[in-house]
Design an enzyme around this catalytic site. Structure first.
Site, short mmCIF file in Angstrom:
data_model
loop_
_atom_site.label_atom_id
_atom_site.label_comp_id
_atom_site.label_asym_id
_atom_site.label_seq_id
_atom_site.Cartn_x
_atom_site.Cartn_y
_atom_site.Cartn_z
N ASP A 22 0.84 -1.32 -0.12
CA ASP A 22 -0.12 0.19 0.13
C ASP A 22 1.16 1.32 -0.11
O ASP A 22 1.82 1.28 0.55
CB ASP A 22 -0.85 0.26 1.30
CG ASP A 22 -1.91 0.93 1.02
OD1 ASP A 22 -2.45 1.38 0.06
OD2 ASP A 22 -2.45 1.37 2.26
N HIS A 39 3.05 3.06 -8.86
CA HIS A 39 2.85 1.75 -9.14
C HIS A 39 4.12 1.17 -9.59
O HIS A 39 4.81 0.06 -9.66
CB HIS A 39 1.78 1.25 -10.06
CG HIS A 39 0.30 1.75 -9.24
ND1 HIS A 39 -0.03 1.29 -8.20
CD2 HIS A 39 -0.71 2.60 -9.70
CE1 HIS A 39 -1.36 1.85 -8.05
NE2 HIS A 39 -1.63 2.51 -8.70
N LEU A 134 10.96 -20.80 -3.53
CA LEU A 134 9.94 -19.95 -2.90
C LEU A 134 8.88 -19.88 -3.81
O LEU A 134 8.95 -19.82 -5.09
CB LEU A 134 10.88 -18.55 -2.91
CG LEU A 134 9.59 -17.25 -2.54
CD1 LEU A 134 9.44 -17.33 -1.18
CD2 LEU A 134 10.31 -16.03 -2.51
#
Length: 241
Positions: A22, A39, A134
């Protein structure tokens, strides 16, 4: 004073860490830039956190990339996010594959998502499907309530009687039943909300809130959050030590 990484007990690293990424828009506003540039700047943050997860031994990393509510944003911003995520996958999938990262996407396969984006998602998932160092799960067109609704719809469609439904029934019908519940959830930008993220899975997650805006986040913030997590007493409804 030891660094956050030095304070981490490598034998107790959380298996699954999730991030609510955020603050991109506010970061752009701070520097007088269009929201879309916030972004774009978040890409560096994301991949430094991925590197940090690999460095410290986190096995599952889930990030909130685009929510079911994000469709309410201005059309130009939504278009940018669709195109940006498509190009990000194209640019980064080989790099992630080389590092042993499995890429998966959590959310609804809606017709609102451009076919070119879903095609890149499928290519990235297929390329990395057998990696096991991962698992990077990108929550895309995702909402926690939507996931629970979709799980219930599948249960009903299978004709499961009401008396046979329990927590394990619901859990087994979520988008990725094999995904372990997050141990640690980190939200950036100083907001103290879950925002419809992994509502079922967060029942016993430890929550850490950072004031840092997402584009400024780096692996050290992940290490700090893990160090804080390791200082907590996880009782799961029981009695503390």
């Amino acid at each position: 004073m030891p660094s956050a990484l030095e304070r981490i007990d490598t034998t107790r690293v959380p298996l699954h860490v999730a991030f609510v990424m955020d603050g991109n828009g506010r970061w752009a506003q701070r520097y007088g830039l269009p929201r879309t540039q916030g972004h774009a700047a978040g890409e560096t943050a994301l991949f430094d956190v991925v590197e940090g997860a690999l460095e410290v031994g986190v096995r599952w990393l889930t990030v909130y990339a685009f929510s079911t509510e994000n469709w309410r944003r201005p059309p130009d911003e939504v278009r940018f996010l669709m195109n940006f995520n498509r190009s990000l996958l194209r640019r980064r999938r080989d790099e992630l594959n080389d590092r042993g990262v499995r890429i998966r996407f959590l959310g609804r396969r809606s017709r609102r998502v451009p076919p070119s984006v879903t095609r890149e998602m499928d290519l990235a998932a297929e390329l990395t499907a057998h990696n096991d160092r991962l698992t990077l799960t990108m929550a895309f067109n995702y909402g926690g309530r939507a996931e629970i609704v979709d799980a219930l719809r599948r249960i009903v469609a299978e004709g499961v009687p009401a008396r046979a439904i329990d927590e394990s029934t619901v859990a087994s019908h979520l988008y990725f039943p094999d995904m372990p519940d997050p141990d640690l959830v980190v939200r950036t930008s100083g907001e103290y909300r879950i925002s419809n993220f992994l509502l079922w899975q967060l029942a016993y997650a430890e929550l850490v809130f950072l004031d840092t805006l997402w584009p400024d986040v780096r692996r050290e913030h992940l290490f700090e959050a893990i160090a804080e997590y390791q200082g907590r007493d996880r009782r799961f409804g029981g009695v503390g030590r």
